[in-house]
Each structure stands twice: as structure tokens, then as C-alpha cells.
Motif scaffolding. Structure first.
Motif, short mmCIF file in Angstrom:
data_model
loop_
_atom_site.label_atom_id
_atom_site.label_comp_id
_atom_site.label_asym_id
_atom_site.label_seq_id
_atom_site.Cartn_x
_atom_site.Cartn_y
_atom_site.Cartn_z
N VAL A 37 4.86 1.55 -14.71
CA VAL A 37 4.23 2.84 -13.80
C VAL A 37 3.19 2.67 -13.06
CG1 VAL A 37 3.29 5.26 -14.28
CG2 VAL A 37 5.34 4.19 -16.07
N GLU A 38 2.12 1.90 -13.71
CA GLU A 38 1.14 1.68 -12.88
C GLU A 38 1.23 0.85 -11.61
OE1 GLU A 38 -3.00 1.16 -15.53
OE2 GLU A 38 -1.33 -0.38 -15.95
N GLU A 39 2.27 -0.09 -11.67
CA GLU A 39 2.69 -0.91 -10.40
C GLU A 39 3.18 0.09 -9.47
OE1 GLU A 39 5.01 -4.13 -12.34
OE2 GLU A 39 3.24 -5.07 -12.79
N ARG A 40 3.95 0.83 -9.80
CA ARG A 40 5.08 1.62 -9.09
C ARG A 40 4.24 2.72 -8.33
NH1 ARG A 40 8.05 4.17 -6.00
NH2 ARG A 40 10.10 4.88 -6.67
N PHE A 41 3.18 3.45 -8.68
CA PHE A 41 2.58 4.59 -8.38
C PHE A 41 1.17 4.05 -8.06
CE2 PHE A 41 6.01 6.23 -10.85
CZ PHE A 41 6.70 6.80 -9.86
N GLU A 42 0.42 4.50 -6.73
CA GLU A 42 -0.62 4.20 -6.38
C GLU A 42 -1.49 4.91 -7.12
OE1 GLU A 42 -1.27 4.29 -2.38
OE2 GLU A 42 0.36 3.12 -1.96
N ARG A 43 -1.36 6.41 -7.19
CA ARG A 43 -2.59 7.28 -8.00
C ARG A 43 -1.87 7.98 -9.13
NH1 ARG A 43 -5.60 10.31 -3.47
NH2 ARG A 43 -7.32 10.61 -5.07
N ILE A 44 -2.54 7.77 -10.27
CA ILE A 44 -1.85 8.46 -11.44
C ILE A 44 -3.09 9.33 -11.91
CG2 ILE A 44 -0.70 8.51 -13.51
CD1 ILE A 44 0.33 5.72 -13.03
N PRO A 45 -2.91 10.40 -12.02
CA PRO A 45 -4.13 11.31 -12.42
C PRO A 45 -4.55 11.03 -13.71
CG PRO A 45 -2.75 12.90 -11.46
CD PRO A 45 -2.07 11.55 -11.54
N GLU A 46 -5.74 10.85 -14.32
CA GLU A 46 -6.26 10.35 -15.59
C GLU A 46 -5.41 10.91 -16.77
OE1 GLU A 46 -10.41 9.42 -18.26
OE2 GLU A 46 -10.49 9.36 -15.71
N PRO A 47 -5.72 12.32 -16.87
CA PRO A 47 -4.80 13.10 -17.88
C PRO A 47 -3.22 12.56 -18.04
CG PRO A 47 -6.01 14.72 -16.65
CD PRO A 47 -5.87 13.47 -15.76
N VAL A 48 -2.50 12.43 -16.89
CA VAL A 48 -1.20 12.01 -17.03
C VAL A 48 -1.15 10.62 -17.45
CG1 VAL A 48 0.78 11.49 -15.68
CG2 VAL A 48 -0.53 13.55 -14.92
N GLN A 49 -2.11 9.68 -17.12
CA GLN A 49 -2.20 8.31 -17.69
C GLN A 49 -2.44 8.52 -19.16
OE1 GLN A 49 -4.80 5.76 -15.92
NE2 GLN A 49 -4.72 6.36 -13.75
N ARG A 50 -3.29 9.37 -19.66
CA ARG A 50 -3.56 9.27 -21.20
C ARG A 50 -2.32 9.56 -21.77
NH1 ARG A 50 -9.42 11.77 -20.19
NH2 ARG A 50 -8.17 13.43 -19.62
N ARG A 51 -1.67 10.92 -21.48
CA ARG A 51 -0.59 11.26 -22.19
C ARG A 51 0.49 10.25 -22.22
NH1 ARG A 51 -2.29 13.73 -25.75
NH2 ARG A 51 -0.36 14.48 -26.23
N ILE A 52 1.05 9.58 -21.04
CA ILE A 52 1.98 8.47 -20.96
C ILE A 52 1.58 7.25 -21.87
CG2 ILE A 52 3.11 6.70 -19.62
CD1 ILE A 52 2.81 8.46 -17.15
N VAL A 53 0.18 6.90 -21.92
CA VAL A 53 -0.11 5.97 -22.79
C VAL A 53 -0.03 6.24 -24.32
CG1 VAL A 53 -2.23 4.52 -23.85
CG2 VAL A 53 -1.60 4.57 -21.29
N TYR A 54 -0.41 7.84 -24.56
CA TYR A 54 -0.16 8.26 -26.03
C TYR A 54 1.29 8.23 -26.40
CZ TYR A 54 0.27 11.87 -29.66
OH TYR A 54 0.50 12.41 -30.79
N TRP A 55 2.31 8.61 -25.75
CA TRP A 55 3.73 8.66 -25.94
C TRP A 55 4.30 7.32 -25.98
CZ3 TRP A 55 5.35 12.35 -28.55
CH2 TRP A 55 4.92 13.65 -28.55
#
Length: 85
Positions: A37-55
Motif C-alpha cells: 500500500v505504501e509503495e503504491r500510493f504516494e500520500r496516505i493520510p496518517e489516520p488512514v495509515q493507522r487504521r490499515i496497520v490496526y486491521w
């Protein structure tokens, strides 16, 4: 009437809808590793990153035990290719 409706729910399980952020993050985490996900998308908002990592982490004790105890196949680190020596 509202009290009667609440009595039908299991104890401690008040129903509230899951947020769209959580639903989307859970679906992403089910399909792709966070690194992709990190490699594919340049900018991921921090709240979105936290929830993806959580899940991304397993939910059940059985899954946690399974993933935390994988074996590389080498009993002795010195016996592994390139290890210990």
C-alpha cells in the motif's frame, strides 16, 4: 419502547455503525500487505495509515500464536547458512 429494544441486544454490545474509514481500512488490510500500500500510493493520510496497520494484525488469539511462532527450520542459528560463524 427504546428500553425494550436495548434489552434484545447482548450485554455490553450496544450497536453503532462501523465508520467508513474502518470498513475501507479493514478491506485494504485483508487484501494487501501494508508495504505494498505504501509503495503504491504516494500520500496516505496518517489516520488512514493507522487504521490499515490496526486491521493488518490478526484478531484472534489462535492467529496471533500461529504468526508469532513460525519456525525458519533451523534448530541452531549456527547451523543456518551464513549464520553464527
Amino acid at each position: 419502547a427504546a428500553v425494550a429494544a436495548l434489552e434484545l441486544l447482548p450485554l455490553g454490545k450496544t450497536q453503532s455503525p462501523e465508520s467508513l474509514l474502518d470498513i475501507a481500512a479493514r478491506k485494504v488490510a485483508e487484501k494487501w500487505p501494508f508495504q505494498r500500500v505504501e509503495e503504491r500510493f504516494e500520500r496516505i493520510p496518517e489516520p488512514v495509515q493507522r487504521r490499515i496497520v490496526y486491521w493488518s494484525f490478526p484478531r484472534s488469539e489462535r492467529e496471533i500464536c500461529m504468526y508469532s511462532s513460525f519456525n525458519t527450520g533451523a534448530e541452531d542459528p549456527a547451523a543456518a547458512p551464513g549464520g553464527g560463524g
